[in-house]
Write a protein that holds these residues in place. Structure first.
Motif, PDB file in Angstrom:
ATOM      1  N   ALA A  21       1.096  -1.087   0.422  1.00  0.00           N
ATOM      2  CA  ALA A  21       0.136  -0.053   0.080  1.00  0.00           C
ATOM      3  C   ALA A  21       0.804   1.056  -0.711  1.00  0.00           C
ATOM      4  CB  ALA A  21      -1.104   0.605   1.044  1.00  0.00           C
ATOM      5  N   ASP A  59      -0.568  -1.182  -4.409  1.00  0.00           N
ATOM      6  CA  ASP A  59      -1.679  -0.439  -4.551  1.00  0.00           C
ATOM      7  C   ASP A  59      -1.682   0.557  -4.686  1.00  0.00           C
ATOM      8  OD1 ASP A  59      -3.781   0.971  -3.487  1.00  0.00           O
ATOM      9  OD2 ASP A  59      -4.541  -1.353  -3.099  1.00  0.00           O
ATOM     10  N   THR A  61      -2.804   3.080  -3.873  1.00  0.00           N
ATOM     11  CA  THR A  61      -3.797   4.105  -2.161  1.00  0.00           C
ATOM     12  C   THR A  61      -3.596   5.514  -3.169  1.00  0.00           C
ATOM     13  OG1 THR A  61      -2.675   2.352  -1.262  1.00  0.00           O
ATOM     14  CG2 THR A  61      -4.332   4.060   0.105  1.00  0.00           C
ATOM     15  N   SER A  93      -6.877   1.757  -4.361  1.00  0.00           N
ATOM     16  CA  SER A  93      -7.535   1.576  -3.247  1.00  0.00           C
ATOM     17  C   SER A  93      -8.575   2.976  -2.959  1.00  0.00           C
ATOM     18  CB  SER A  93      -7.090   1.380  -1.998  1.00  0.00           C
ATOM     19  OG  SER A  93      -7.266  -0.193  -1.701  1.00  0.00           O
ATOM     20  N   SER A 128     -10.706  -1.367  -4.760  1.00  0.00           N
ATOM     21  CA  SER A 128     -10.494  -2.023  -4.263  1.00  0.00           C
ATOM     22  C   SER A 128     -11.547  -0.242  -2.985  1.00  0.00           C
ATOM     23  CB  SER A 128      -9.698  -2.048  -2.167  1.00  0.00           C
ATOM     24  OG  SER A 128     -10.357  -1.818  -1.174  1.00  0.00           O
ATOM     25  N   GLU A 184     -14.503  -2.801   1.057  1.00  0.00           N
ATOM     26  CA  GLU A 184     -13.385  -2.540   1.838  1.00  0.00           C
ATOM     27  C   GLU A 184     -14.037  -2.672   3.387  1.00  0.00           C
ATOM     28  OE1 GLU A 184      -9.820  -0.237   4.534  1.00  0.00           O
ATOM     29  OE2 GLU A 184     -10.218   0.357   2.461  1.00  0.00           O
ATOM     30  N   ASN A 212     -13.467  -7.469   0.089  1.00  0.00           N
ATOM     31  CA  ASN A 212     -12.136  -6.978   1.128  1.00  0.00           C
ATOM     32  C   ASN A 212     -11.971  -6.996   2.319  1.00  0.00           C
ATOM     33  OD1 ASN A 212      -9.993  -5.957   1.980  1.00  0.00           O
ATOM     34  ND2 ASN A 212      -9.660  -3.714   0.878  1.00  0.00           N
ATOM     35  N   ASP A 214     -10.972  -6.229   5.816  1.00  0.00           N
ATOM     36  CA  ASP A 214     -10.379  -5.038   6.053  1.00  0.00           C
ATOM     37  C   ASP A 214     -10.108  -5.161   7.734  1.00  0.00           C
ATOM     38  OD1 ASP A 214      -8.266  -4.054   7.281  1.00  0.00           O
ATOM     39  OD2 ASP A 214      -7.615  -2.525   5.753  1.00  0.00           O
ATOM     40  N   TYR A 241     -10.107  -9.661  -2.443  1.00  0.00           N
ATOM     41  CA  TYR A 241      -8.639  -8.987  -2.646  1.00  0.00           C
ATOM     42  C   TYR A 241      -8.958  -8.398  -0.281  1.00  0.00           C
ATOM     43  CZ  TYR A 241      -5.768  -4.728  -2.764  1.00  0.00           C
ATOM     44  OH  TYR A 241      -4.669  -3.625  -2.670  1.00  0.00           O
ATOM     45  N   HIS A 243      -6.706  -6.530   2.064  1.00  0.00           N
ATOM     46  CA  HIS A 243      -6.115  -5.562   3.352  1.00  0.00           C
ATOM     47  C   HIS A 243      -5.625  -6.430   4.129  1.00  0.00           C
ATOM     48  CE1 HIS A 243      -7.402  -1.435   1.189  1.00  0.00           C
ATOM     49  NE2 HIS A 243      -6.759  -2.388   0.449  1.00  0.00           N
ATOM     50  N   CYS A 289      -2.834  -7.006   0.892  1.00  0.00           N
ATOM     51  CA  CYS A 289      -2.684  -5.699   0.407  1.00  0.00           C
ATOM     52  C   CYS A 289      -2.308  -5.447   1.244  1.00  0.00           C
ATOM     53  CB  CYS A 289      -2.731  -4.121  -0.113  1.00  0.00           C
ATOM     54  SG  CYS A 289      -2.597  -2.891   0.257  1.00  0.00           S
TER      55      CYS A 289
END
Length: 318
Positions: A21, A59, A61, A93, A128, A184, A212, A214, A241, A243, A289
């Motif tokens: 990231a 990624d 970001t 992202s 994302s 996410e 995602n 996370d 995906y 994180h 990620c």
């Protein structure tokens, strides 16, 4: 159900894509000088630092550079900078640009569509997005923003319908250009619990849209949370995906006090060895990620990359 077998080119460890990231890198070179407007050589130098830590994927970001707001010529320059640094753009992202934000939701949807096109132009496999909104003034004042409550989504039929409709629209666009859409998880949004997140994916009902998970965003909260293993069991079947980051979490059973602080994947309360094993069993083949807040974020992400490599089975062995 989302297709967690998203096809994409992988050059990473043991067949897995482990992207860095860009969270550790500020949006400004110095006060008033945004990285967004910097010469491409500046981007290349920063990305080369990522590659020097052993990463081969990144990624992009958008807290660092907003690819969705770049002109075609500048987007081409960003792609060239990524390649010149020896990296491949795995994902973009989009951070704090909720498509149901009461003030900027429609604008954020337009931006997310532009980000889909930017992701496709850069050769990314996934975009994302989340439903979290900009930090409040109070959140920006404290050391760790998650220790102060931020905005909350209304959880009513009208809000859920709007979220599902706009994210379905975004998912369809992403499918048309060969990019997966991943949602996410984040506290106090419609993606803020495992049950609500799974329900939203089901309400969207598009095979290109997945989760995602996370969970670092949830275990860091200074409040009670659902057991981590339970959340994973609910979310991993829909994951496309991921994180990954971890936190120390201390719960005082006598007072109810909860404290948290960032740490490496190996040392935190999320057992990633077991979580990854479960994800693979559910059929997850997507990209990871690596994220980190505080201190030498890139250094910790590099440590986490080595740890993750050590616990991932070779894809060809599955």
């Amino acid at each position: 159900m989302a297709d967690n077998q998203t096809s994409h080119r992988v050059d990473g460890e043991q067949g897995w894509s482990l992207a860095a990231a860009m969270l550790p890198f500020p949006a400004e070179l110095r006060p008033g000088v945004p990285v967004q407007d910097a010469p491409a050589q500046v981007w290349r130098d920063i990305l080369a630092e990522v590659a020097a830590e052993g990463f081969t994927e990144v990624d992009l970001t958008d807290s660092w550079v907003r690819a969705g707001d770049l002109s075609p010529a500048r987007l081409t320059e960003l792609g060239a900078a990524v390649r010149a640094a020896g990296l491949r753009a795995e994902a973009i992202s989009v951070i704090r640009r909720s498509v149901i934000d009461p003030v900027a939701g429609a604008e954020n949807l337009d931006y997310s569509h532009r980000s889909v096109d930017a992701a496709a132009a850069l050769g990314c496999s996934v975009l994302s997005v989340g439903l979290h909104r900009p930090l409040t003034a109070r959140q920006r004042e404290v050391l760790w923003f998650w220790t102060v409550d931020g905005p909350r989504d209304a959880d009513d039929p009208e809000t859920r319908l709007l979220a599902a409709s706009r994210l379905r629209e975004l998912g369809r666009h992403a499918a048309e250009v060969g990019v997966a859409l991943s949602l996410e998880m984040y506290e106090d949004t419609l993606l803020g619990t495992a049950d609500s997140a799974v329900r939203l994916v089901e309400e969207i009902g598009h095979p290109n849209v997945g989760l995602n998970p996370d969970l670092g965003n949830l275990v860091r909260l200074h409040r009670p949370i659902e057991p981590i293993e339970v959340m994973l069991d609910k979310c991993l079947p829909l994951t496309n995906y991921w994180h990954v980051k971890n936190y120390h979490r201390f719960e005082d059973g006598t007072t109810g006090a909860v404290l948290s602080t960032p740490t490496s994947m190996e040392l935190g309360v999320i057992n990633y060895r077991q979580a990854v094993r479960s994800a693979v069993a559910y059929g997850f083949t997507g990209a990871f990620c690596l994220e980190q807040y505080g201190g030498d974020g890139l250094g910790v992400m590099s440590t986490n990359r080595r740890y993750l490599t050590s616990i991932l089975p070779p894809k060809e062995a599955r």
